[in-house]
Motif scaffolding. Structure first.
Motif, mmCIF file in Angstrom:
data_model
loop_
_atom_site.group_PDB
_atom_site.id
_atom_site.type_symbol
_atom_site.label_atom_id
_atom_site.label_comp_id
_atom_site.label_asym_id
_atom_site.label_seq_id
_atom_site.Cartn_x
_atom_site.Cartn_y
_atom_site.Cartn_z
ATOM 1 N N TYR A 1 0.892 -1.174 -0.054
ATOM 2 C CA TYR A 1 0.004 0.006 0.110
ATOM 3 C C TYR A 1 0.824 1.182 -0.191
ATOM 4 O O TYR A 1 0.538 2.220 -0.335
ATOM 5 C CB TYR A 1 -0.948 -0.125 1.173
ATOM 6 C CG TYR A 1 -1.986 -1.120 0.994
ATOM 7 C CD1 TYR A 1 -3.007 -0.822 0.105
ATOM 8 C CD2 TYR A 1 -1.935 -2.120 2.004
ATOM 9 C CE1 TYR A 1 -4.112 -1.793 0.015
ATOM 10 C CE2 TYR A 1 -2.898 -3.213 1.644
ATOM 11 C CZ TYR A 1 -4.205 -2.935 0.835
ATOM 12 O OH TYR A 1 -4.960 -3.735 0.627
ATOM 13 N N ASP B 1 -7.074 -7.970 -10.663
ATOM 14 C CA ASP B 1 -8.118 -7.583 -11.677
ATOM 15 C C ASP B 1 -8.125 -5.983 -11.886
ATOM 16 O O ASP B 1 -9.132 -5.725 -12.206
ATOM 17 C CB ASP B 1 -9.617 -8.161 -11.436
ATOM 18 C CG ASP B 1 -9.326 -9.586 -11.730
ATOM 19 O OD1 ASP B 1 -8.700 -10.074 -12.571
ATOM 20 O OD2 ASP B 1 -10.645 -10.271 -10.889
ATOM 21 N N GLY B 2 -6.868 -5.478 -11.984
ATOM 22 C CA GLY B 2 -6.750 -3.865 -12.364
ATOM 23 C C GLY B 2 -7.314 -2.899 -11.171
ATOM 24 O O GLY B 2 -7.263 -1.917 -11.265
ATOM 25 N N ASN B 3 -7.603 -3.589 -9.925
ATOM 26 C CA ASN B 3 -8.160 -2.742 -8.865
ATOM 27 C C ASN B 3 -6.974 -2.543 -8.124
ATOM 28 O O ASN B 3 -6.435 -3.200 -7.350
ATOM 29 C CB ASN B 3 -9.267 -3.684 -7.903
ATOM 30 C CG ASN B 3 -9.672 -2.515 -6.651
ATOM 31 O OD1 ASN B 3 -9.316 -1.585 -6.592
ATOM 32 N ND2 ASN B 3 -10.892 -3.342 -6.433
ATOM 33 N N GLY B 4 -6.588 -1.018 -8.215
ATOM 34 C CA GLY B 4 -5.319 -0.794 -7.248
ATOM 35 C C GLY B 4 -5.311 -0.812 -5.891
ATOM 36 O O GLY B 4 -4.400 -0.706 -4.887
ATOM 37 N N ASP B 5 -6.588 -0.735 -5.434
ATOM 38 C CA ASP B 5 -6.994 -0.675 -3.936
ATOM 39 C C ASP B 5 -6.737 -2.289 -3.450
ATOM 40 O O ASP B 5 -6.609 -2.308 -2.202
ATOM 41 C CB ASP B 5 -8.424 -0.519 -3.572
ATOM 42 C CG ASP B 5 -8.678 0.841 -3.910
ATOM 43 O OD1 ASP B 5 -7.889 1.745 -4.031
ATOM 44 O OD2 ASP B 5 -9.987 1.244 -4.398
ATOM 45 N N LEU B 6 -6.318 -3.268 -4.406
ATOM 46 C CA LEU B 6 -6.047 -4.551 -3.687
ATOM 47 C C LEU B 6 -4.703 -4.867 -3.927
ATOM 48 O O LEU B 6 -4.280 -5.912 -4.037
ATOM 49 C CB LEU B 6 -7.029 -5.781 -4.649
ATOM 50 C CG LEU B 6 -8.408 -5.274 -4.207
ATOM 51 C CD1 LEU B 6 -9.226 -6.389 -5.081
ATOM 52 C CD2 LEU B 6 -8.917 -5.614 -2.982
ATOM 53 N N ALA C 1 -1.869 -5.289 -8.748
ATOM 54 C CA ALA C 1 -3.336 -5.264 -8.453
ATOM 55 C C ALA C 1 -3.910 -6.621 -8.800
ATOM 56 O O ALA C 1 -3.365 -7.497 -9.310
ATOM 57 C CB ALA C 1 -4.055 -4.017 -9.416
#
Length: 121
Positions: free
Chosen positions: A15, A68-73, A66
């Motif tokens: 993070y 599936d393209g989710n940078g929050d993960l 990430a």
């Protein structure tokens, strides 16, 4: 202990990773400017990065740190990455050990058989 530390570092520090280009990306982009065209970033100018192409794993579920393209993960993606790396390492080490023990055990059996066939002194 090492595995737990690796998982904690991968999960926690993911993070804190910067979204800015790393040293290699920054170096290859020297001489270019990034311009947004139709919602996509394009490089204009003369730089090495203009010749770059997407690699074959660019569309994979864990691409670009990430899920599936989710940078929050990014944290879970780091943990999954460490898990996959340890699984591959375990498989390689196990394969090497099995290969070594298989070649050694054949030699030992032959030695024991040769000794049992010999006449006692």
């Amino acid at each position: 202990m090492f595995a737990a530390a690796a998982v904690l570092v991968a999960g926690g520090l993911s993070y804190a990773a910067s979204s800015q280009p790393d040293g290699l990306d920054a170096t290859t982009r020297r001489g270019c400017t990034t311009v947004e065209v139709n919602g996509a970033a394009e490089l204009h100018g003369e730089c090495i990065a203009r010749n770059a192409e997407e690699h074959r794993f660019a569309g994979s579920p864990l691409a670009d740190y990430a899920i599936d393209g989710n940078g929050d993960l990014a944290g879970p993606a780091g943990v999954v990455g460490v898990g996959v790396a340890f699984a591959v390492l375990f498989a390689v080490v196990r394969t090497v050990r099995i290969g070594r023990s298989g070649s050694r055990s054949g030699g030992r059996r032959d030695d024991v058989a040769a000794r049992s066939d010999a006449e006692p002194e």
